[in-house]
Motif scaffolding. Structure first.
Motif: not given
Length: 488
Positions: A38-40, A220-221, A227-229, A233-234
Protein backbone atom coordinates in the motif's frame (compact mmCIF):
# COMPACT_ATOMS: atom_id res chain seq x y z
CA UNK A 1 -30.17 -9.64 30.01
CA UNK A 2 -29.30 -5.94 29.90
CA UNK A 3 -28.90 -3.61 32.81
CA UNK A 4 -28.97 0.13 32.24
CA UNK A 5 -28.01 -0.30 28.61
CA UNK A 6 -25.03 -2.58 29.39
CA UNK A 7 -24.84 -6.32 28.91
CA UNK A 8 -24.46 -8.63 31.87
CA UNK A 9 -21.08 -9.29 33.42
CA UNK A 10 -20.75 -12.76 31.87
CA UNK A 11 -21.97 -12.23 28.33
CA UNK A 12 -19.90 -9.17 27.38
CA UNK A 13 -16.74 -10.75 28.75
CA UNK A 14 -17.22 -13.86 26.57
CA UNK A 15 -18.21 -11.68 23.65
CA UNK A 16 -15.17 -9.43 24.07
CA UNK A 17 -12.79 -12.35 24.47
CA UNK A 18 -13.92 -13.94 21.20
CA UNK A 19 -13.88 -10.56 19.45
CA UNK A 20 -10.41 -9.78 20.75
CA UNK A 21 -9.20 -13.15 19.47
CA UNK A 22 -10.55 -12.32 16.02
CA UNK A 23 -8.86 -8.92 16.16
CA UNK A 24 -5.46 -10.31 17.08
CA UNK A 25 -5.21 -13.43 14.86
CA UNK A 26 -3.20 -11.99 11.98
CA UNK A 27 0.01 -13.06 10.25
CA UNK A 28 2.14 -10.07 11.18
CA UNK A 29 4.74 -10.79 8.50
CA UNK A 30 2.03 -10.88 5.83
CA UNK A 31 0.47 -7.74 7.31
CA UNK A 32 3.73 -5.79 7.13
CA UNK A 33 4.24 -6.94 3.54
CA UNK A 34 0.70 -5.79 2.70
CA UNK A 35 1.30 -2.36 4.25
CA UNK A 36 4.50 -1.99 2.25
CA UNK A 37 2.54 -2.66 -0.92
CA UNK A 38 0.00 0.00 0.00
CA UNK A 39 2.81 2.40 0.93
CA UNK A 40 4.63 2.04 -2.38
CA UNK A 41 1.55 1.83 -4.59
CA UNK A 42 -0.70 4.49 -3.05
CA UNK A 43 1.20 7.04 -0.96
CA UNK A 44 3.57 8.46 -3.63
CA UNK A 45 0.70 9.04 -6.08
CA UNK A 46 -1.58 10.56 -3.43
CA UNK A 47 1.27 12.78 -2.20
CA UNK A 48 1.91 14.10 -5.71
CA UNK A 49 -1.82 14.72 -6.13
CA UNK A 50 -1.88 16.76 -2.93
CA UNK A 51 1.28 18.59 -3.95
CA UNK A 52 -0.53 19.83 -7.06
CA UNK A 53 -3.63 20.60 -4.99
CA UNK A 54 -1.60 22.79 -2.65
CA UNK A 55 0.31 24.43 -5.52
CA UNK A 56 -2.85 25.41 -7.37
CA UNK A 57 -4.44 26.81 -4.22
CA UNK A 58 -1.46 28.68 -2.78
CA UNK A 59 0.34 30.11 -5.81
CA UNK A 60 -1.52 33.39 -5.54
CA UNK A 61 0.80 34.54 -2.75
CA UNK A 62 3.83 33.97 -4.98
CA UNK A 63 2.15 35.76 -7.89
CA UNK A 64 1.41 38.75 -5.65
CA UNK A 65 5.13 39.28 -5.10
CA UNK A 66 5.51 39.52 -8.91
CA UNK A 67 3.01 42.40 -9.21
CA UNK A 68 -0.14 40.44 -10.09
CA UNK A 69 -2.23 43.18 -8.44
CA UNK A 70 -0.73 45.93 -10.57
CA UNK A 71 -0.89 43.92 -13.79
CA UNK A 72 -4.62 43.17 -13.34
CA UNK A 73 -5.48 46.65 -12.05
CA UNK A 74 -6.67 45.62 -8.57
CA UNK A 75 -7.92 48.34 -6.23
CA UNK A 76 -7.76 48.58 -2.45
CA UNK A 77 -8.77 45.23 -0.90
CA UNK A 78 -9.55 43.36 -4.13
CA UNK A 79 -6.63 40.95 -3.64
CA UNK A 80 -8.06 39.99 -0.25
CA UNK A 81 -11.48 39.53 -1.85
CA UNK A 82 -10.23 37.02 -4.42
CA UNK A 83 -8.52 35.15 -1.59
CA UNK A 84 -11.75 35.12 0.40
CA UNK A 85 -14.12 34.08 -2.39
CA UNK A 86 -12.26 30.77 -2.76
CA UNK A 87 -13.57 29.58 0.61
CA UNK A 88 -17.29 30.10 -0.01
CA UNK A 89 -17.72 27.28 -2.57
CA UNK A 90 -15.02 25.34 -0.71
CA UNK A 91 -17.35 25.02 2.27
CA UNK A 92 -20.64 24.80 0.37
CA UNK A 93 -19.63 22.00 -1.99
CA UNK A 94 -17.31 19.91 0.23
CA UNK A 95 -20.08 17.86 1.94
CA UNK A 96 -21.82 17.26 -1.39
CA UNK A 97 -18.67 16.15 -3.21
CA UNK A 98 -17.61 14.14 -0.14
CA UNK A 99 -20.88 12.18 -0.23
CA UNK A 100 -20.52 11.65 -3.98
CA UNK A 101 -17.00 10.40 -3.30
CA UNK A 102 -18.37 7.87 -0.81
CA UNK A 103 -21.09 6.79 -3.25
CA UNK A 104 -18.96 6.45 -6.41
CA UNK A 105 -15.57 5.92 -4.81
CA UNK A 106 -12.66 8.33 -4.15
CA UNK A 107 -10.67 6.61 -6.93
CA UNK A 108 -13.14 8.07 -9.45
CA UNK A 109 -14.08 11.39 -7.90
CA UNK A 110 -10.55 12.52 -6.92
CA UNK A 111 -9.12 12.51 -10.49
CA UNK A 112 -12.15 14.44 -11.74
CA UNK A 113 -11.68 17.06 -9.03
CA UNK A 114 -7.98 17.24 -9.86
CA UNK A 115 -8.70 17.80 -13.56
CA UNK A 116 -11.12 20.54 -12.49
CA UNK A 117 -8.72 22.55 -10.35
CA UNK A 118 -5.90 22.01 -12.87
CA UNK A 119 -8.13 23.51 -15.58
CA UNK A 120 -8.96 26.54 -13.44
CA UNK A 121 -5.25 27.14 -12.80
CA UNK A 122 -4.48 27.02 -16.53
CA UNK A 123 -7.33 29.42 -17.29
CA UNK A 124 -5.86 31.92 -14.80
CA UNK A 125 -3.28 32.66 -17.51
CA UNK A 126 -6.11 34.28 -19.50
CA UNK A 127 -7.44 36.45 -16.62
CA UNK A 128 -7.23 40.15 -17.46
CA UNK A 129 -9.12 41.80 -14.61
CA UNK A 130 -10.56 41.41 -11.14
CA UNK A 131 -13.87 39.91 -12.36
CA UNK A 132 -12.17 37.14 -14.32
CA UNK A 133 -9.89 36.25 -11.43
CA UNK A 134 -12.85 36.26 -9.05
CA UNK A 135 -14.80 33.75 -11.19
CA UNK A 136 -11.78 31.46 -11.55
CA UNK A 137 -11.12 31.43 -7.81
CA UNK A 138 -14.77 30.52 -7.19
CA UNK A 139 -14.60 27.46 -9.44
CA UNK A 140 -11.16 26.58 -8.09
CA UNK A 141 -12.64 26.49 -4.58
CA UNK A 142 -15.46 24.28 -5.79
CA UNK A 143 -13.09 21.83 -7.48
CA UNK A 144 -10.76 21.56 -4.48
CA UNK A 145 -13.44 21.45 -1.77
CA UNK A 146 -13.62 17.75 -0.82
CA UNK A 147 -10.15 16.72 -2.00
CA UNK A 148 -8.46 16.35 1.40
CA UNK A 149 -11.49 14.76 3.14
CA UNK A 150 -11.78 12.17 0.37
CA UNK A 151 -8.09 11.28 0.53
CA UNK A 152 -8.37 10.82 4.31
CA UNK A 153 -11.41 8.58 3.88
CA UNK A 154 -9.68 6.65 1.08
CA UNK A 155 -6.66 5.91 3.29
CA UNK A 156 -8.90 4.72 6.17
CA UNK A 157 -10.11 1.93 3.87
CA UNK A 158 -6.54 0.59 3.52
CA UNK A 159 -4.87 1.22 6.91
CA UNK A 160 -5.55 0.40 10.55
CA UNK A 161 -6.20 3.26 12.98
CA UNK A 162 -2.73 3.07 14.52
CA UNK A 163 -1.09 3.14 11.08
CA UNK A 164 -2.95 6.12 9.70
CA UNK A 165 -1.26 9.23 11.11
CA UNK A 166 2.21 8.61 9.73
CA UNK A 167 0.83 7.69 6.30
CA UNK A 168 -1.39 10.74 6.26
CA UNK A 169 1.61 12.82 7.36
CA UNK A 170 3.68 11.57 4.42
CA UNK A 171 0.79 12.53 2.16
CA UNK A 172 0.27 15.91 3.84
CA UNK A 173 4.00 16.70 3.83
CA UNK A 174 3.46 17.24 0.11
CA UNK A 175 1.65 20.46 1.09
CA UNK A 176 4.77 21.81 2.79
CA UNK A 177 6.94 20.62 -0.07
CA UNK A 178 4.49 22.26 -2.47
CA UNK A 179 4.90 25.59 -0.71
CA UNK A 180 8.67 25.16 -0.86
CA UNK A 181 8.57 24.01 -4.49
CA UNK A 182 6.27 26.88 -5.37
CA UNK A 183 8.81 29.27 -3.89
CA UNK A 184 11.63 27.68 -5.91
CA UNK A 185 9.55 27.57 -9.08
CA UNK A 186 8.52 31.19 -8.59
CA UNK A 187 12.18 32.09 -7.99
CA UNK A 188 13.03 30.64 -11.42
CA UNK A 189 9.95 31.75 -13.33
CA UNK A 190 10.05 35.32 -12.08
CA UNK A 191 13.48 35.73 -13.64
CA UNK A 192 11.98 35.25 -17.12
CA UNK A 193 12.22 38.47 -19.11
CA UNK A 194 11.45 39.66 -22.61
CA UNK A 195 8.34 37.49 -23.21
CA UNK A 196 4.75 38.47 -24.11
CA UNK A 197 3.42 37.08 -20.81
CA UNK A 198 3.94 38.43 -17.31
CA UNK A 199 6.22 36.07 -15.34
CA UNK A 200 3.47 35.10 -12.89
CA UNK A 201 1.33 33.80 -15.78
CA UNK A 202 4.00 31.19 -16.53
CA UNK A 203 3.71 30.03 -12.92
CA UNK A 204 -0.01 29.27 -13.34
CA UNK A 205 0.50 27.72 -16.79
CA UNK A 206 3.22 25.30 -15.65
CA UNK A 207 1.48 24.23 -12.43
CA UNK A 208 -1.98 23.88 -14.03
CA UNK A 209 -0.73 21.85 -16.99
CA UNK A 210 1.17 19.40 -14.80
CA UNK A 211 -1.91 19.00 -12.57
CA UNK A 212 -4.24 18.20 -15.47
CA UNK A 213 -1.87 15.68 -17.05
CA UNK A 214 -1.34 13.88 -13.74
CA UNK A 215 -5.13 13.69 -13.20
CA UNK A 216 -5.43 11.62 -16.39
CA UNK A 217 -2.81 9.18 -15.09
CA UNK A 218 -4.50 8.91 -11.68
CA UNK A 219 -7.87 8.00 -13.25
CA UNK A 220 -6.38 4.76 -14.56
CA UNK A 221 -4.03 4.09 -11.63
CA UNK A 222 -5.92 4.26 -8.32
CA UNK A 223 -7.76 1.07 -7.22
CA UNK A 224 -11.37 1.57 -6.14
CA UNK A 225 -10.68 -0.41 -2.95
CA UNK A 226 -8.46 -3.22 -1.68
CA UNK A 227 -10.81 -5.88 -3.07
CA UNK A 228 -10.31 -4.52 -6.58
CA UNK A 229 -6.58 -3.76 -6.31
CA UNK A 230 -4.85 -5.59 -9.17
CA UNK A 231 -1.53 -5.59 -7.31
CA UNK A 232 -2.95 -7.84 -4.53
CA UNK A 233 -3.51 -11.60 -4.66
CA UNK A 234 -6.59 -13.25 -3.14
CA UNK A 235 -4.98 -13.92 0.24
CA UNK A 236 -3.83 -10.31 0.49
CA UNK A 237 -7.31 -9.07 -0.37
CA UNK A 238 -8.79 -11.19 2.43
CA UNK A 239 -6.19 -9.92 4.88
CA UNK A 240 -6.83 -6.32 3.83
CA UNK A 241 -10.57 -6.77 4.45
CA UNK A 242 -9.95 -8.35 7.87
CA UNK A 243 -7.62 -5.53 8.98
CA UNK A 244 -10.14 -2.80 8.22
CA UNK A 245 -13.07 -4.76 9.67
CA UNK A 246 -11.36 -5.14 13.06
CA UNK A 247 -9.45 -1.85 13.28
CA UNK A 248 -10.96 0.90 11.14
CA UNK A 249 -14.53 0.45 9.87
CA UNK A 250 -17.65 -1.03 11.45
CA UNK A 251 -18.74 -2.27 8.01
CA UNK A 252 -16.17 -2.34 5.20
CA UNK A 253 -17.31 -0.64 1.97
CA UNK A 254 -20.68 0.14 3.60
CA UNK A 255 -23.29 1.61 1.26
CA UNK A 256 -23.78 5.31 1.92
CA UNK A 257 -26.94 6.20 3.85
CA UNK A 258 -27.46 9.95 4.18
CA UNK A 259 -29.89 9.84 7.12
CA UNK A 260 -27.73 7.48 9.14
CA UNK A 261 -24.54 9.39 8.32
CA UNK A 262 -25.98 12.65 9.65
CA UNK A 263 -26.31 11.02 13.10
CA UNK A 264 -22.67 11.97 13.67
CA UNK A 265 -23.96 15.41 14.68
CA UNK A 266 -25.83 13.87 17.61
CA UNK A 267 -22.46 13.20 19.23
CA UNK A 268 -21.11 16.13 21.33
CA UNK A 269 -17.55 15.10 20.47
CA UNK A 270 -18.20 16.06 16.84
CA UNK A 271 -18.66 19.69 17.85
CA UNK A 272 -15.50 19.62 19.96
CA UNK A 273 -13.53 18.37 16.96
CA UNK A 274 -15.08 21.07 14.75
CA UNK A 275 -14.21 23.77 17.29
CA UNK A 276 -10.56 22.68 17.18
CA UNK A 277 -10.71 22.73 13.36
CA UNK A 278 -11.83 26.38 13.55
CA UNK A 279 -8.92 27.23 15.85
CA UNK A 280 -6.53 25.43 13.51
CA UNK A 281 -7.85 27.14 10.39
CA UNK A 282 -6.59 30.66 11.05
CA UNK A 283 -2.90 29.77 11.68
CA UNK A 284 -2.96 27.21 8.88
CA UNK A 285 -4.36 29.60 6.29
CA UNK A 286 -2.30 32.55 7.51
CA UNK A 287 0.89 30.60 6.88
CA UNK A 288 -0.37 29.10 3.62
CA UNK A 289 -1.55 32.40 2.15
CA UNK A 290 0.73 34.99 3.69
CA UNK A 291 4.10 33.41 4.42
CA UNK A 292 5.70 35.26 1.46
CA UNK A 293 4.39 38.55 2.87
CA UNK A 294 5.53 37.65 6.40
CA UNK A 295 9.03 36.81 5.16
CA UNK A 296 8.96 39.86 2.88
CA UNK A 297 8.68 42.05 5.96
CA UNK A 298 12.35 41.24 6.61
CA UNK A 299 13.24 43.56 3.75
CA UNK A 300 14.22 41.14 0.98
CA UNK A 301 13.52 41.50 -2.74
CA UNK A 302 10.61 39.62 -4.34
CA UNK A 303 12.94 36.95 -5.74
CA UNK A 304 14.75 36.39 -2.41
CA UNK A 305 11.49 36.47 -0.45
CA UNK A 306 10.15 33.51 -2.42
CA UNK A 307 13.46 31.68 -2.02
CA UNK A 308 13.48 32.23 1.76
CA UNK A 309 10.03 30.62 2.14
CA UNK A 310 11.54 27.27 1.14
CA UNK A 311 13.42 26.35 4.35
CA UNK A 312 10.53 27.01 6.80
CA UNK A 313 8.20 24.86 4.68
CA UNK A 314 10.70 22.01 4.39
CA UNK A 315 11.34 21.94 8.16
CA UNK A 316 7.56 22.10 8.66
CA UNK A 317 7.28 18.85 6.69
CA UNK A 318 10.05 17.28 8.80
CA UNK A 319 8.35 18.31 12.07
CA UNK A 320 5.05 16.98 10.76
CA UNK A 321 6.63 13.57 10.15
CA UNK A 322 8.31 13.54 13.57
CA UNK A 323 5.07 14.30 15.42
CA UNK A 324 2.96 11.95 13.30
CA UNK A 325 5.32 8.99 13.66
CA UNK A 326 5.52 9.68 17.41
CA UNK A 327 1.72 9.82 17.56
CA UNK A 328 1.34 6.45 15.86
CA UNK A 329 4.06 4.92 18.02
CA UNK A 330 2.42 6.05 21.27
CA UNK A 331 -1.16 5.69 19.89
CA UNK A 332 -1.91 9.18 21.17
CA UNK A 333 -3.24 12.11 19.13
CA UNK A 334 -4.32 14.84 21.58
CA UNK A 335 -0.94 15.64 23.23
CA UNK A 336 0.83 16.03 19.88
CA UNK A 337 -1.94 18.30 18.56
CA UNK A 338 -1.48 20.50 21.64
CA UNK A 339 2.27 20.51 21.00
CA UNK A 340 1.74 21.71 17.42
CA UNK A 341 -0.62 24.50 18.46
CA UNK A 342 1.96 25.72 20.97
CA UNK A 343 4.59 25.98 18.23
CA UNK A 344 2.19 28.17 16.26
CA UNK A 345 1.37 30.37 19.24
CA UNK A 346 5.03 30.93 20.16
CA UNK A 347 6.12 31.59 16.57
CA UNK A 348 3.51 34.28 15.93
CA UNK A 349 4.03 35.88 19.34
CA UNK A 350 7.79 36.15 18.77
CA UNK A 351 7.33 37.65 15.32
CA UNK A 352 4.77 40.18 16.55
CA UNK A 353 6.76 41.31 19.59
CA UNK A 354 10.23 42.02 18.16
CA UNK A 355 11.75 44.52 15.76
CA UNK A 356 12.14 42.15 12.83
CA UNK A 357 14.44 44.40 10.80
CA UNK A 358 16.98 44.59 13.64
CA UNK A 359 16.53 40.97 14.77
CA UNK A 360 16.22 39.24 11.43
CA UNK A 361 17.62 35.89 12.57
CA UNK A 362 15.13 35.59 15.43
CA UNK A 363 12.27 36.73 13.20
CA UNK A 364 13.21 34.24 10.49
CA UNK A 365 13.41 31.45 13.09
CA UNK A 366 9.88 32.41 14.18
CA UNK A 367 8.66 31.69 10.64
CA UNK A 368 10.07 28.16 11.06
CA UNK A 369 7.99 27.72 14.24
CA UNK A 370 4.89 28.95 12.41
CA UNK A 371 5.36 26.18 9.81
CA UNK A 372 6.16 23.56 12.47
CA UNK A 373 2.93 24.31 14.27
CA UNK A 374 0.40 24.38 11.43
CA UNK A 375 0.96 21.14 9.52
CA UNK A 376 1.03 18.57 12.34
CA UNK A 377 -2.27 19.54 14.04
CA UNK A 378 -4.05 19.45 10.69
CA UNK A 379 -3.02 15.86 10.00
CA UNK A 380 -3.38 14.58 13.55
CA UNK A 381 -6.75 16.22 14.13
CA UNK A 382 -8.24 14.68 10.98
CA UNK A 383 -6.74 11.34 12.00
CA UNK A 384 -8.07 11.74 15.54
CA UNK A 385 -11.73 12.03 14.66
CA UNK A 386 -11.46 9.45 11.87
CA UNK A 387 -9.99 7.03 14.43
CA UNK A 388 -12.97 7.65 16.71
CA UNK A 389 -15.64 7.25 13.98
CA UNK A 390 -15.91 3.59 12.91
CA UNK A 391 -19.01 4.18 10.75
CA UNK A 392 -17.74 4.96 7.22
CA UNK A 393 -20.67 7.18 6.25
CA UNK A 394 -20.46 9.28 9.41
CA UNK A 395 -16.70 9.46 9.00
CA UNK A 396 -16.87 10.97 5.52
CA UNK A 397 -19.58 13.45 6.58
CA UNK A 398 -17.62 14.68 9.60
CA UNK A 399 -14.41 14.96 7.58
CA UNK A 400 -16.21 16.74 4.73
CA UNK A 401 -17.44 19.35 7.20
CA UNK A 402 -14.37 19.56 9.45
CA UNK A 403 -11.63 20.02 6.85
CA UNK A 404 -13.52 22.73 4.87
CA UNK A 405 -14.43 24.45 8.14
CA UNK A 406 -10.72 24.73 8.88
CA UNK A 407 -10.05 26.02 5.39
CA UNK A 408 -12.90 28.54 5.43
CA UNK A 409 -11.04 30.31 8.22
CA UNK A 410 -8.99 31.62 5.34
CA UNK A 411 -11.78 34.20 5.23
CA UNK A 412 -10.49 35.43 8.57
CA UNK A 413 -6.84 35.24 7.53
CA UNK A 414 -7.38 37.07 4.25
CA UNK A 415 -9.21 39.86 6.04
CA UNK A 416 -6.79 40.41 8.92
CA UNK A 417 -3.68 40.62 6.75
CA UNK A 418 -4.90 43.87 5.20
CA UNK A 419 -2.97 46.46 3.17
CA UNK A 420 -3.71 48.97 5.95
CA UNK A 421 -1.76 46.90 8.49
CA UNK A 422 1.15 46.17 6.12
CA UNK A 423 4.03 45.69 6.42
CA UNK A 424 3.93 44.95 10.18
CA UNK A 425 0.60 43.06 10.27
CA UNK A 426 0.59 43.27 14.09
CA UNK A 427 -3.21 42.78 14.52
CA UNK A 428 -3.09 39.77 12.18
CA UNK A 429 -0.14 38.18 13.97
CA UNK A 430 -1.74 38.67 17.40
CA UNK A 431 -5.09 37.27 16.19
CA UNK A 432 -3.42 34.21 14.70
CA UNK A 433 -1.47 33.61 17.92
CA UNK A 434 -4.72 33.80 19.92
CA UNK A 435 -6.33 31.12 17.74
CA UNK A 436 -3.26 28.94 18.30
CA UNK A 437 -3.52 29.29 22.08
CA UNK A 438 -7.26 28.57 22.04
CA UNK A 439 -6.70 25.49 19.88
CA UNK A 440 -4.12 24.14 22.33
CA UNK A 441 -6.57 24.64 25.21
CA UNK A 442 -9.50 22.98 23.41
CA UNK A 443 -7.43 20.00 22.27
CA UNK A 444 -6.02 19.57 25.77
CA UNK A 445 -9.48 19.64 27.37
CA UNK A 446 -10.91 17.15 24.86
CA UNK A 447 -7.97 14.82 25.38
CA UNK A 448 -8.42 14.99 29.16
CA UNK A 449 -12.15 14.24 28.79
CA UNK A 450 -11.39 11.15 26.70
CA UNK A 451 -8.97 9.83 29.32
CA UNK A 452 -11.53 10.34 32.09
CA UNK A 453 -14.38 8.81 30.05
CA UNK A 454 -12.30 5.73 29.17
CA UNK A 455 -11.59 5.18 32.88
CA UNK A 456 -15.30 5.57 33.66
CA UNK A 457 -16.17 2.94 31.06
CA UNK A 458 -13.49 0.59 32.43
CA UNK A 459 -14.95 0.91 35.93
CA UNK A 460 -18.38 -0.12 34.64
CA UNK A 461 -16.85 -3.11 32.85
CA UNK A 462 -14.82 -4.07 35.92
CA UNK A 463 -11.45 -4.14 34.16
CA UNK A 464 -9.25 -2.08 31.86
CA UNK A 465 -10.20 -2.67 28.24
CA UNK A 466 -7.46 -2.11 25.67
CA UNK A 467 -8.76 -0.33 22.57
CA UNK A 468 -7.03 -2.95 20.42
CA UNK A 469 -9.13 -5.73 21.98
CA UNK A 470 -12.38 -4.53 20.43
CA UNK A 471 -12.92 -4.91 16.67
CA UNK A 472 -14.40 -1.77 15.11
CA UNK A 473 -17.22 -3.89 13.64
CA UNK A 474 -18.74 -3.83 17.15
CA UNK A 475 -18.54 -0.04 17.44
CA UNK A 476 -20.85 1.15 14.68
CA UNK A 477 -22.77 3.52 16.98
CA UNK A 478 -19.69 5.05 18.55
CA UNK A 479 -19.72 6.28 22.18
CA UNK A 480 -23.21 4.86 22.85
CA UNK A 481 -21.72 1.34 22.69
CA UNK A 482 -20.39 0.07 26.06
CA UNK A 483 -17.29 -1.46 24.46
CA UNK A 484 -16.32 1.83 22.82
CA UNK A 485 -13.05 3.38 23.99
CA UNK A 486 -11.72 6.71 22.78
CA UNK A 487 -8.61 6.62 20.65
CA UNK A 488 -6.64 9.19 22.64
Amino acid sequence: MKNGGYASDVEPQTHLDSAAEAAYIVDHHAERALCRKFDFRLLPVLAIMYLFNALDKGNLGNAKTAHLEDNLGFKKNQYNIILSVFYVPYVLFAPVLGMLGKKYGPARVLPLMMAGFGSMTILTVAATNFGGMMALRWFLGMAESAFFPLVIYYLTTFYRRGELARRLAIFYAASNIANAFSGLLAYGVFRIEGTPLYPWRYLFLIEGSLTFLFAIFVWFYLPKNAAEAKFLNEDEKKLAYHRIQVDSSSVVNEKFNFKDSMKIFRQPSAYAFLAIEICLGVPLQSVSLFLPQIVGRLGYSAVKTNLYTVAPNITGAVMLLILAFSSDYTRRRGPFIVFGFLFTFIGFIIYASIDVLHQKHIAYFATFMMCWGTSAPSVLLSTWYNNNTPNEGRRIVLTSVGVPLSNVMGLVSSNIFTPQSAPNYIPALATTAAFGATGALCAGLLSAYMVIDNKRRDRKLGRKLNIQEVPTELLRDGPSVPEFRWFL
